[in-house]
Design an enzyme around this catalytic site. Sequence first.
Site, PDB file in Angstrom:
ATOM      1  N   GLU A  43      -5.234 -65.869   4.344  1.00 43.47           N
ATOM      2  CA  GLU A  43      -5.339 -67.176   3.678  1.00 43.47           C
ATOM      3  C   GLU A  43      -6.664 -67.840   4.071  1.00 43.47           C
ATOM      4  O   GLU A  43      -7.078 -67.795   5.227  1.00 43.47           O
ATOM      5  CB  GLU A  43      -4.174 -68.067   4.098  1.00 43.47           C
ATOM      6  CG  GLU A  43      -4.193 -69.457   3.469  1.00 43.47           C
ATOM      7  CD  GLU A  43      -3.053 -70.343   3.949  1.00 43.47           C
ATOM      8  OE1 GLU A  43      -2.757 -71.331   3.257  1.00 43.47           O
ATOM      9  OE2 GLU A  43      -2.452 -70.057   5.012  1.00 43.47           O
ATOM     10  N   LYS A 113      -0.610 -71.492  -4.522  1.00 45.13           N
ATOM     11  CA  LYS A 113       0.402 -71.786  -3.504  1.00 45.13           C
ATOM     12  C   LYS A 113       1.375 -72.856  -3.983  1.00 45.13           C
ATOM     13  O   LYS A 113       0.988 -73.959  -4.360  1.00 45.13           O
ATOM     14  CB  LYS A 113      -0.290 -72.228  -2.218  1.00 45.13           C
ATOM     15  CG  LYS A 113       0.620 -72.381  -1.017  1.00 45.13           C
ATOM     16  CD  LYS A 113      -0.216 -72.665   0.225  1.00 45.13           C
ATOM     17  CE  LYS A 113       0.604 -72.761   1.486  1.00 45.13           C
ATOM     18  NZ  LYS A 113      -0.258 -72.982   2.679  1.00 45.13           N
ATOM     19  N   CYS A 154       1.450 -68.269   3.054  1.00 50.08           N
ATOM     20  CA  CYS A 154       1.807 -68.965   4.273  1.00 50.08           C
ATOM     21  C   CYS A 154       3.137 -69.727   4.200  1.00 50.08           C
ATOM     22  O   CYS A 154       4.193 -69.122   4.321  1.00 50.08           O
ATOM     23  CB  CYS A 154       0.678 -69.900   4.698  1.00 50.08           C
ATOM     24  SG  CYS A 154       0.771 -70.384   6.448  1.00 50.08           S
TER      25      CYS A 154
END
Length: 277
Positions: A43, A113, A154
């Site tokens: 990331e 995301k 994440c």
Amino acid sequence: MTIKIALIQLRVVESKDKNLKNAVDLIRIAKKEKEANVVVLPECFNAPYTVDSLAAVAEPVPDGETCRALAKAATDYGVYVVGGSIVESLGGQLYNTCTVWGPEGDLLATYRKVHLCDSSLSGKTTVPETKLFTAGSQFATFTVAETRIGLGICWDMRFPEFAAAYRALGCDLLIYPAVCDVPTGELHWELLAKARALDNQTFVAFCSPARDTHAKLIPYGHSLVVDPWGSVLQRATEFQEIVVADLVLKELTMVRHRIPVFDQKRADMYELKVRSS
């Protein structure tokens, strides 16, 4: 079939150009020396994980500098490149975005995301993501041969329904580029990878940057690959390195036959509805 996956746990520095050069060099090594056919970056791999640094390297997808470098690397080395994530600039908004590039340099998937994170176990939020980024609203998958692969970034790893939706979409491998701080990583990193693998009887890969003790958010490192039994196949240290694992896909059939939880779901009592894909 076997997928040889390489997680590139690179050390992120202040210079975007140096980060891109390092990433491309490590992609070359992963393919040429490690013989990987799928290569994963972390990331926010092209800048330190701070508000100012991330905003400064924002670029359009797919025409920005980072995307061009990843597309060229995928073509030059004939490998699938999961481009960790970068800050995407689109319509005056910023997204935390993962791009996937095929061996011919074609853009196979774009994932923004979905779950944005403002949490920090250390007590200080380095990047308040809900203020910096706009949340995505779509799942994203791509295929390698006949294997469908789902993408998260994440914080997405903490939502079991999100991973279950990918399983419902037919994914056999879930990939999460991530920046996790050390206190959180020590408690939850491996536990979450094992949980998502066991929950969904899939392979799971978490890819972190290397640890930098001078960073505002010190990455945990320890990138890892977990099999559908919940066993860690490979795990990195905290330093810059390439982690390579062979994903033997016939293991999926064996696990699902011996532990047939998906055949035994009580759809009369509860059901997962995937709203978009």
